[in-house]
Every structure is written in C-alpha cells, then in structure tokens.
Design a protein around this motif. Sequence first.
Motif, PDB file in Angstrom:
ATOM      1  N   ASN A  77       0.734  -1.123  -0.056  1.00 33.44           N
ATOM      2  CA  ASN A  77      -0.064  -0.040  -0.026  1.00 33.44           C
ATOM      3  C   ASN A  77       0.864   1.326   0.038  1.00 33.44           C
ATOM      4  OD1 ASN A  77      -1.374   2.356   1.594  1.00 33.44           O
ATOM      5  ND2 ASN A  77      -3.047   1.023   1.514  1.00 33.44           N
ATOM      6  N   PRO A  78       0.563   2.335  -0.804  1.00 34.25           N
ATOM      7  CA  PRO A  78       1.472   3.464  -0.883  1.00 34.25           C
ATOM      8  C   PRO A  78       1.726   4.066   0.344  1.00 34.25           C
ATOM      9  CG  PRO A  78       0.072   3.650  -2.758  1.00 34.25           C
ATOM     10  CD  PRO A  78      -0.514   2.257  -1.869  1.00 34.25           C
ATOM     11  N   LYS A  79       0.741   4.257   1.283  1.00 32.16           N
ATOM     12  CA  LYS A  79       0.947   4.745   2.479  1.00 32.16           C
ATOM     13  C   LYS A  79       1.877   3.844   3.501  1.00 32.16           C
ATOM     14  CE  LYS A  79      -3.516   7.168   2.585  1.00 32.16           C
ATOM     15  NZ  LYS A  79      -4.691   7.373   3.500  1.00 32.16           N
ATOM     16  N   VAL A  80       1.923   2.506   3.507  1.00 33.69           N
ATOM     17  CA  VAL A  80       2.784   1.924   4.132  1.00 33.69           C
ATOM     18  C   VAL A  80       4.149   2.009   3.567  1.00 33.69           C
ATOM     19  CG1 VAL A  80       3.443  -0.591   4.566  1.00 33.69           C
ATOM     20  CG2 VAL A  80       1.055   0.107   4.515  1.00 33.69           C
ATOM     21  N   VAL A  81       4.395   2.071   2.233  1.00 31.07           N
ATOM     22  CA  VAL A  81       5.692   2.141   1.788  1.00 31.07           C
ATOM     23  C   VAL A  81       6.389   3.694   1.893  1.00 31.07           C
ATOM     24  CG1 VAL A  81       6.923   2.048  -0.559  1.00 31.07           C
ATOM     25  CG2 VAL A  81       5.086   0.360  -0.062  1.00 31.07           C
ATOM     26  N   ARG A  82       5.460   4.602   2.173  1.00 33.65           N
ATOM     27  CA  ARG A  82       5.840   5.939   2.198  1.00 33.65           C
ATOM     28  C   ARG A  82       6.346   5.835   3.893  1.00 33.65           C
ATOM     29  NH1 ARG A  82       1.527   7.887  -0.698  1.00 33.65           N
ATOM     30  NH2 ARG A  82       0.599   8.407   1.208  1.00 33.65           N
ATOM     31  N   SER A  83       5.482   5.268   4.737  1.00 35.18           N
ATOM     32  CA  SER A  83       5.782   5.460   6.139  1.00 35.18           C
ATOM     33  C   SER A  83       7.094   4.530   6.559  1.00 35.18           C
ATOM     34  CB  SER A  83       4.550   4.754   6.920  1.00 35.18           C
ATOM     35  OG  SER A  83       3.467   5.521   6.807  1.00 35.18           O
ATOM     36  N   THR A  84       7.482   3.535   5.800  1.00 32.44           N
ATOM     37  CA  THR A  84       8.652   2.817   6.097  1.00 32.44           C
ATOM     38  C   THR A  84       9.885   3.712   5.642  1.00 32.44           C
ATOM     39  OG1 THR A  84       9.084   1.898   3.978  1.00 32.44           O
ATOM     40  CG2 THR A  84       7.513   0.599   5.460  1.00 32.44           C
ATOM     41  N   ALA A  85       9.768   4.968   4.928  1.00 33.12           N
ATOM     42  CA  ALA A  85      11.081   5.814   4.638  1.00 33.12           C
ATOM     43  C   ALA A  85      12.115   5.126   4.135  1.00 33.12           C
ATOM     44  CB  ALA A  85      11.266   6.590   5.777  1.00 33.12           C
ATOM     45  N   GLY A  86      11.809   4.015   3.406  1.00 29.65           N
ATOM     46  CA  GLY A  86      12.757   3.122   2.748  1.00 29.65           C
ATOM     47  C   GLY A  86      13.085   1.851   3.353  1.00 29.65           C
ATOM     48  N   SER A  87      12.919   1.778   4.771  1.00 31.64           N
ATOM     49  CA  SER A  87      13.163   0.525   5.379  1.00 31.64           C
ATOM     50  C   SER A  87      12.663  -0.993   4.877  1.00 31.64           C
ATOM     51  CB  SER A  87      12.849   0.948   6.782  1.00 31.64           C
ATOM     52  OG  SER A  87      13.370   1.647   7.635  1.00 31.64           O
ATOM     53  N   LEU A  88      11.637  -0.740   4.056  1.00 30.31           N
ATOM     54  CA  LEU A  88      10.956  -1.759   3.499  1.00 30.31           C
ATOM     55  C   LEU A  88      11.998  -2.479   2.628  1.00 30.31           C
ATOM     56  CD1 LEU A  88       8.567  -3.451   2.740  1.00 30.31           C
ATOM     57  CD2 LEU A  88       8.197  -1.782   0.710  1.00 30.31           C
TER      58      LEU A  88
END
Length: 287
Positions: free
Chosen positions: A165-176
């Motif tokens: 989900n784009p909001k999940v990806v953004r919230s990880t700030a690259g940690s994904l």
Amino acid sequence: MPRIPDVTLANPRAARVKQVRALSGRPARSQHGQFLVEGPQGVREAVRCAPSAVRDLYLTEAAAQRYREIYEAALEAGLFVHVGTPEVLAAMSPDAQGVLAVVRAVRPTLAEALGSLAEGRRRPLLVAVLATVRDPGNAGTVIRAADAAGADLVVLAGESVDVHNPKVVRSTAGSLFHLPVVSGVPLAEVVRAVRASGCSVLAADGAGDHDLDELLDVAGAAGRPAAVPDLAASTAWVFGNEARGLDEADRELADAVVRVPIRGAAESLNLATAATVCLYASSRAQR
C-alpha cells in the motif's frame, strides 16, 4: 558527470501515466506484481538496496538535479530512467515529490525468510509480528522502527494491511528495502514457525502479566526465574490491532504477555509507539 536528459514524458494523460497511477490501487498491484515507491528517501533506498527489483524510475528535471545521487546511481545500476514534467509526475502520484519508482513486488515466504536468517547466525533473532494491523501508517512506522532497532524480520500476519500500500511504503521511509517483510500468514502459523526457529513469543498488551522494565532488569541474568521471559534471547514480539489489541486467543498463542509501564496519566500508547519501545528493549538486552 552524466547530463540530465531532456524531458521525454510531457502528457499527463498518456497511457503510461495512467498505468503507473493505477498501482496506487491493490487490484493493479496484484495484477502486475508491482508497486509504487514515492519520494526521494524511499526511491533512494530502493535504488541502493534493491536495484534488481526497480522496473522504472521517474523524475522531473528539477528532481534529477536536486537528487543527482539517485539519478546517477540508477544509471550506474542500468535502470530505466525517465524524465517527465512536474504535471506528469503529479499525475502519476501527488505524493511523489518529483521522484517515483515502479518496483517489482518480492514476496518471500516465512520459511524462506527464517531459513535465510538461520544461515551462519551468531546472535539472537528479533522479529516483529503485526496481527491484523489495518492502518497503513502504523504498519509502515513499525517496519521503520523494527529496522532502526536492528530487528531481523517483520511479519504482517492475518488480515493486516497490504505491505505495498503506498501509505505503508511511504511510512517505512525506505526501511522496506532493508529487512525481509512477510505477509499473509495466519498468526498461529507465524507463532509455530518463529518458535521452531528458537524464538520465545511475547505478546504486547496493556494487561500483561510481566512489566517490560522488570524484564529488562533481569535480562540475561543467571538468577532469572525460568518463568520470566529473557529479553536477551531470541524473541518474536506480537503486536495487535490498533483498536482492539490482541484478543484472548491470540494472547494464548504467546509464551508470555508483556505490558509497557505507563507512569503518567496517559491511558495507553498507540501501536507504533508501543512496538518501538518493546523492540528497542529487546535490542538493548540482546546487545
């Protein structure tokens, strides 16, 4: 130094733009096996840590100049780089900040992730498990906190939010792109697997029998009672739904239920904050 190429994408209504924008929705992500990474920090880490998964990189001319290190790293990795107008990038994603990547979804199985972690391992495992966590901001923040605390794996169990989900990806700030993230596995199956990998399973809950500070006081101690969980050992933390927490059946899956002490007048901590406190407690004890 490579020259920034001329703008090649200028029509915000082009088919390519619509295809990229559609990846903000789950049906398109599932159909194409791709997802969006929006903004310079997430794209930087995708290019740096997972270049083989990056399908296309899109930048405005201004962003290519400002984030030259992303642009040049992408060229060095042989990625497809496209320069578009601000209107094109905004049509692809209003949250792109002029930088956007389309990335192939890599979905490791739980067995694969745990098997890879077991190879040549010399320190305790630290795993974060989200049980039916639905809020994308919370899920992404916990992934980021797990990464910062040095955790080895994050699992989004049960009916948790889509990790892409784009909001999940953004919230990880690259940690994904820094640690494996597994999703779609029932909680009971996750518990069995991490326990078989040597982890004790701790459920975080405000009504827990054990106080987190007290566990830190005796972590790794020779005289610690056998019934008291050892934060210095391999541990999988289970965090529940934002509104309901963990139900009784989920708590019973754990080896122990642990509460974060509340010393002020606050009723409770939100999910992401509680998860961060617990993960850092284990990280400190394991060190």
